[in-house]
Write a protein that holds these residues in place. Structure first.
Motif, PDB file in Angstrom:
ATOM      1  N   UNK A 104       0.840  -1.198   0.000  1.00 28.64           N
ATOM      2  CA  UNK A 104       0.000   0.000   0.000  1.00 28.64           C
ATOM      3  C   UNK A 104       0.877   1.251   0.000  1.00 28.64           C
ATOM      4  N   UNK A 105       1.820   1.313   0.928  1.00 27.06           N
ATOM      5  CA  UNK A 105       2.674   2.485   1.069  1.00 27.06           C
ATOM      6  C   UNK A 105       3.519   2.732  -0.177  1.00 27.06           C
ATOM      7  N   UNK A 114      -3.232   2.555  -4.294  1.00 28.29           N
ATOM      8  CA  UNK A 114      -2.732   1.924  -3.070  1.00 28.29           C
ATOM      9  C   UNK A 114      -3.813   1.050  -2.433  1.00 28.29           C
ATOM     10  N   UNK A 115      -5.041   1.551  -2.390  1.00 27.01           N
ATOM     11  CA  UNK A 115      -6.139   0.776  -1.808  1.00 27.01           C
ATOM     12  C   UNK A 115      -6.407  -0.487  -2.618  1.00 27.01           C
ATOM     13  N   UNK A 116      -6.348  -0.379  -3.928  1.00 28.99           N
ATOM     14  CA  UNK A 116      -6.552  -1.558  -4.787  1.00 28.99           C
ATOM     15  C   UNK A 116      -5.498  -2.627  -4.503  1.00 28.99           C
ATOM     16  N   UNK A 117      -4.246  -2.190  -4.449  1.00 23.62           N
ATOM     17  CA  UNK A 117      -3.141  -3.130  -4.203  1.00 23.62           C
ATOM     18  C   UNK A 117      -3.299  -3.789  -2.839  1.00 23.62           C
ATOM     19  N   UNK A 118      -3.633  -3.007  -1.833  1.00 21.67           N
ATOM     20  CA  UNK A 118      -3.800  -3.531  -0.483  1.00 21.67           C
ATOM     21  C   UNK A 118      -4.903  -4.592  -0.433  1.00 21.67           C
ATOM     22  N   UNK A 119      -6.044  -4.298  -1.019  1.00 25.71           N
ATOM     23  CA  UNK A 119      -7.187  -5.211  -0.953  1.00 25.71           C
ATOM     24  C   UNK A 119      -6.929  -6.482  -1.757  1.00 25.71           C
ATOM     25  N   UNK A 120      -6.306  -6.356  -2.920  1.00 21.06           N
ATOM     26  CA  UNK A 120      -5.974  -7.561  -3.702  1.00 21.06           C
ATOM     27  C   UNK A 120      -4.957  -8.413  -2.956  1.00 21.06           C
TER      28      UNK A 120
END
Length: 137
Positions: A104-105, A114-120
């Motif tokens: 995310x960071x 960042x939110x997309x990457x974190x959730x996936x």
């Protein structure tokens, strides 16, 4: 006492099967993926609903593992297993959170990306951990 144990075992099995059935109905969110703010919001909400389903499924398997271990402790007197299981579950949760957080960071300052990457990332970890919990090594 064994009647209660059998009832608990059957209840857990039903919960686990129900959770597994829900997991197989994860929404396909790919068609919602977009850089447009409103469309991205729908995509993130879709990922959130999949995360919720996966977390419930994972928790059902964790509950089954804990109950099976408690039964094993009662039958054998071996109390060494439970602390190790609980420690491994805590370590796995921390590892998942930290692994997804650095991803995310890395994407910031684009908070949508960042939110997309974190959730996936979280979806991937939850699926993998649930698969491991189901395995009877």
């Amino acid at each position: 006492m064994s009647r209660i144990t059998n009832l608990l075992t059957l209840t857990l099995a039903a919960i686990s099967l129900d959770a597994s059935a829900r997991t197989s109905t994860l929404a396909d969110c790919t068609h919602l993926d977009s850089d447009h703010p409103q469309k991205a919001k729908r995509y993130l909400m879709c990922l959130d609903s999949n995360i919720e389903l996966l977390e419930r499924d994972r928790q059902a398997w964790i509950n089954k593992l804990i109950m099976d271990t408690e039964e094993l402790e009662k039958d054998t007197g071996n109390t060494q297993l439970m602390p190790i299981i609980k420690r491994s579950l805590l370590s796995q949760s921390r590892y998942m959170e930290d692994s997804c957080k650095w991803r995310y960071l890395k994407e910031l300052p684009n908070s949508t990306s960042a939110a997309k990457v974190y959730k996936r990332c979280k979806i991937s970890f939850l699926q993998h951990h649930t698969t491991e919990l189901k395995a009877n090594f």
